[in-house]
Write a protein that holds these residues in place. Structure first.
Motif, mmCIF file in Angstrom:
data_model
loop_
_atom_site.group_PDB
_atom_site.id
_atom_site.type_symbol
_atom_site.label_atom_id
_atom_site.label_comp_id
_atom_site.label_asym_id
_atom_site.label_seq_id
_atom_site.Cartn_x
_atom_site.Cartn_y
_atom_site.Cartn_z
ATOM 1 N N UNK A 473 40.141 35.815 41.762
ATOM 2 C CA UNK A 473 41.160 36.362 40.945
ATOM 3 C C UNK A 473 40.856 35.776 39.744
ATOM 4 N N UNK A 474 40.181 36.541 38.979
ATOM 5 C CA UNK A 474 39.616 36.014 37.548
ATOM 6 C C UNK A 474 40.652 35.519 36.464
ATOM 7 N N UNK A 475 42.063 35.582 36.846
ATOM 8 C CA UNK A 475 43.042 34.826 36.064
ATOM 9 C C UNK A 475 43.072 33.483 36.214
ATOM 10 N N UNK A 476 43.001 32.793 37.510
ATOM 11 C CA UNK A 476 43.061 31.615 37.818
ATOM 12 C C UNK A 476 41.837 30.909 38.357
ATOM 13 N N UNK A 477 40.841 31.389 38.569
ATOM 14 C CA UNK A 477 39.470 30.689 38.992
ATOM 15 C C UNK A 477 39.208 30.888 40.437
ATOM 16 N N UNK A 483 37.807 34.014 33.885
ATOM 17 C CA UNK A 483 37.545 34.772 32.920
ATOM 18 C C UNK A 483 37.687 36.325 33.150
ATOM 19 N N UNK A 484 38.217 37.132 32.363
ATOM 20 C CA UNK A 484 38.440 38.489 32.563
ATOM 21 C C UNK A 484 36.904 39.142 32.484
ATOM 22 N N UNK A 566 38.145 45.172 28.624
ATOM 23 C CA UNK A 566 38.396 43.834 29.325
ATOM 24 C C UNK A 566 39.689 44.174 30.381
ATOM 25 N N UNK A 567 39.166 43.583 31.624
ATOM 26 C CA UNK A 567 40.240 43.730 32.736
ATOM 27 C C UNK A 567 40.284 42.378 33.678
ATOM 28 N N UNK A 568 41.276 41.948 34.129
ATOM 29 C CA UNK A 568 41.209 41.127 35.311
ATOM 30 C C UNK A 568 41.027 41.508 36.635
ATOM 31 N N UNK A 569 40.337 41.072 37.316
ATOM 32 C CA UNK A 569 40.254 41.705 38.630
ATOM 33 C C UNK A 569 40.619 40.628 39.859
ATOM 34 N N UNK A 570 41.135 41.256 40.873
ATOM 35 C CA UNK A 570 41.802 40.371 41.919
ATOM 36 C C UNK A 570 41.323 41.052 43.156
#
Length: 728
Positions: A473-477, A483-484, A566-570
């Motif tokens: 989860x690149x939002x919370x480590x 990082x996104x 730019x995008x966050x990936x889970x």
């Protein structure tokens, strides 16, 4: 939009002929000689006196229904194309009036009834309202009175077709237009609310809906365009077909599986057959709305045949011929992961003509040219992407050679740049599948990510479901990145809960906080070059998810690539494939033609109505349809769709215990969103929960995984196969 509501098959105790030619009055007209409206009008409005003098009240063809018409230009429009058709077999009323009341006051309705028709088409069209009652709203009561009198005067006719009105106006004066539209809507409401107990045998031909979908039929602000006339004819005749029992179903075929069999037949038009009754040679009976049926709970080794009867409100057909004999007893299949390979792109002509699919169009896709080894298998796993949708639609993928099931795999919309979905489908003859688009125009792209070998081949990997686990989860480590993903970014992802010896992982990819539309690719990484394929298509301002199967490198990792923005990936891990004999065992796969297992809109699966989120909903997926009892099923391969959520959120599925912090799909308020899931079961049941306070679920199952095979069992089976030689 998703596939239509399905009447669930319910059981109770108890050499195909060529398809019949359509009756002449069922034929569909095709405009083969376009003409200007001036030419059309010159031919259209002629005198009806010749018809009256001849007494054209009998078509002289036994067994072919007589259709009479009453109402302004509708009878002219039906009559005119018939003049170009030497085999027309309907009867026309003698009416050329343009005034609403002429159907009653001037005797035109009496002329129509004198034909003693089997079907009376009553076309009280837009001109009636325009000329007689608009734009004076106080005259609406008079219009409704004449409508009621028309119904009373025709109650002796076995079947009546009412043609409702296009909701359009062209006065040019806003006040008059508003009044006209109000009158039309009031009349349409009256049509739709006819009480069948007071006025039996009434069907509404929904011209309003046709023109709403295809406004070009009224493009010249008239109701007499050539294309519009043909569309109106087809609509009225199709609606009239509801007045008679269906034709006998043809082409009944069957195929055996493990403890189940699938039957299918040539579908009848939906206006002709409301459903089907399927009888088996062992005395059971099932009802279904679709032209295909999976029957489970069968004893392997016991022969079975199928017979089909079509039904509608007017009665039922004669039974079909019996299908061929099939004998359930099919071994399971094993999985082969491959580097994603593009096998279809309707934009460029890969695997298909370079043309978008139109409404109701089906496209055949053979795997043999691009991936011949997969074409010999029993099922294929594809990543299918829909792009360029012009209308909300649904796409169905199913085995070639079979009738299309009422199931869906993805739900594209015009506001979604590109919508991907992982699809598992059994393969038809020659290693082929079919892809269907329901509405509008759309381009489809498909990449093969894996395939299941022939039943009993025993050369591929076994599946093991795992408790859904978040691994990135690149939002919370989570997973080591906080990082996104930027444009061109790559990331190696370690899968810590991957079973030992796994060769492929099943992961759910989610993109969120996206700044630009692009694509994400997942592959085994390491020394393997990034393939020219995509697994997920992030879109700015949306949260998007897609399940995918990815080969893993020997260290148990995969790699991700984001092409732009730019995008966050889970990443959530839901299962793994590994070789037979691995410590945790694994399960073989039994593909089936997709079947609807859960639909909370109609109660399929045991729950009727929107689902609340104050507690998880337990859904029993084992022991339904083709899926066997709970002790024989470790997981199911299913397409999960949410419909009409009352608030934005996400959905989670898991076998049992506390709800994991993972997701299967994400949705906005009121959306229809689907995603694949390999659903692990506990006692044949899965738990489902959504963040939305109220939501509907639809689950279509494409196969099931048997009980885990222990290392000792795997060794024994491998020895038996070696002694028996190659299958087939």
């Amino acid at each position: 939009m998703i596939a239509p509501l399905l009447v669930v098959a319910t059981a109770s105790a108890g050499g195909a002929a060529p398809p019949p030619q359509p009756l002449p009055w069922q034929r569909t007209y095709v405009d083969e000689r376009p003409m200007t409206n001036d030419d059309l009008l010159a031919n259209l409005y002629f005198s009806c006196s010749a018809d009256k003098e001849r007494g054209v009240y009998d078509n002289g063809v036994p067994g072919v229904p007589k259709i009479a018409v009453a109402g302004d230009s509708v009878d002219d429009q039906l009559r005119f194309p018939a003049l170009t058709d030497e085999d027309h077999r309907w009867v026309f009323a003698t009416h050329c009036g343009e005034k609403y009341w002429t159907t009653l006051v001037s005797g035109r309705l009496s002329d129509a009834l004198a034909a003693a028709p089997d079907v009376l088409v009553i076309g009280l069209g837009a001109n009636n309202v325009t000329y007689d009652f608009a734009p004076a709203p106080e005259l609406l009561a008079g219009a409704l009175h004449f409508f009621e009198q028309t119904l009373l005067a025709t109650d002796g006719v076995r079947c009546r077709v009412l043609l409702n009105l296009p909701e359009t106006s062209s006065y040019g004066d806003p006040a008059a237009d508003a009044t006209m539209l109000g009158l039309i809507r009031a009349m349409n409401a009256a049509y739709a609310s006819v009480d069948p107990t007071r006025h039996p045998g009434v069907h509404v031909a929904d011209w309003r809906a046709v023109t709403a979908r295809a406004p070009q039929l009224l493009a010249d602000d008239s109701h007499v365009t050539w294309a519009g006339i043909n569309a109106r004819i087809n609509l009225m005749l199709a609606t009239a077909r509801q007045c008679f029992p269906p034709d006998t179903p043809q082409g009944v075929r069957a195929q055996a599986g493990n403890q189940m069999a699938t039957a299918w037949w040539d579908p009848l038009p939906t206006e002709e057959a409301a459903g089907y009754r399927v009888t088996t040679s062992d005395g059971r009976s099932f009802t279904t709305a679709q032209p295909t049926l999976n029957v489970g709970g069968l004893a392997n080794g016991t022969p079975l045949r199928f017979q089909v009867t079509a039904v509608n409100a007017a009665g039922e057909s004669t039974p079909s011929d019996w299908s061929e004999v099939v004998v359930p007893d099919r071994p399971g299949a094993r999985f082969h992961a491959v580097t994603p390979t593009r096998v279809l792109d309707t934009r460029t002509g890969v695997g298909s003509p370079a043309a978008a699919l139109g409404p109701g169009e089906t496209r055949l896709l053979s795997l043999r040219p691009a991936l011949p080894q997969a074409a010999t298998g029993s099922a294929v796993v594809l990543n299918v992407t829909a792009t360029g949708a012009t209308e909300p639609s649904f796409v169905t993928v199913w085995p070639a050679g079979e009738s299309r099931p009422l199931a869906s795999n993805l739900n594209p919309r015009p506001d979604l740049d590109a919508l991907p979905a992982m699809v598992t489908s059994a393969l038809g003859p020659g290693g082929a599948v079919q892809l269907y688009n329901s509405t509008g125009r759309i381009d489809l792209v498909a990449d093969v990510v894996g395939w299941y070998d022939a039943p009993g081949a025993g050369t591929g990997a076994l599946f093991t479901p795992v408790a859904p686990t978040r691994v990135l989860d690149s939002r919370d480590g989570t997973g080591g990145r906080a990082t996104p993903f930027g444009s061109g970014d790559r990331q190696v992802v370690t899968l810590p809960s991957l079973p030992a010896g796994a060769t492929a992982a099943v992961v759910n990819l989610t993109a969120t906080d996206t700044t630009a539309s692009g694509f994400v690719t997942a592959w085994s990484g390491g020394d393997t070059p990034r393939p020219l394929a995509s697994n997920l298509n992030p879109q700015a301002g949306r949260t998007r998810a897609n399940l995918t199967t990815v080969a893993v490198d020997p260290s148990g990792t995969i790699e991700l690539f984001n092409n732009t923005g730019s995008t966050d990936l889970v990443v959530d891990l839901v299962g793994a494939y590994g070789p037979a004999g691995a410590p945790l065992g694994g399960s073989e796969f039994f593909p089936v033609t997709a079947e609807r297992s859960v639909d909370t809109r109609d109660g399929t699966g045991g729950h009727l109505g929107p689902v609340r989120n104050d507690a998880p909903l337990a859904l029993a997926l084992a022991g339904r349809g083709a899926v066997p009892a709970a002790d024989q099923v470790a997981a199911v391969d299913a397409n999960v769709t949410v419909v009409g959520p009352s608030a934005a959120g996400h959905t989670t599925l898991w076998p049992s215990g506390p709800r994991p912090e993972t997701s299967v799909l994400n949705f906005g308020t009121g959306e229809v969103v689907a995603n694949r899931d390999l659903v692990g079961l506990a006692g044949g049941t899965t738990q489902v929960w959504s963040a939305s306070p109220l939501i509907h679920y639809v689950i279509d199952v494409s196969g099931w995984f048997g009980p885990p095979i222990t290392p000792a069992q795997a060794a024994a089976r491998q020895g038996a196969r070696a002694r028996a030689g190659p299958p087939g």
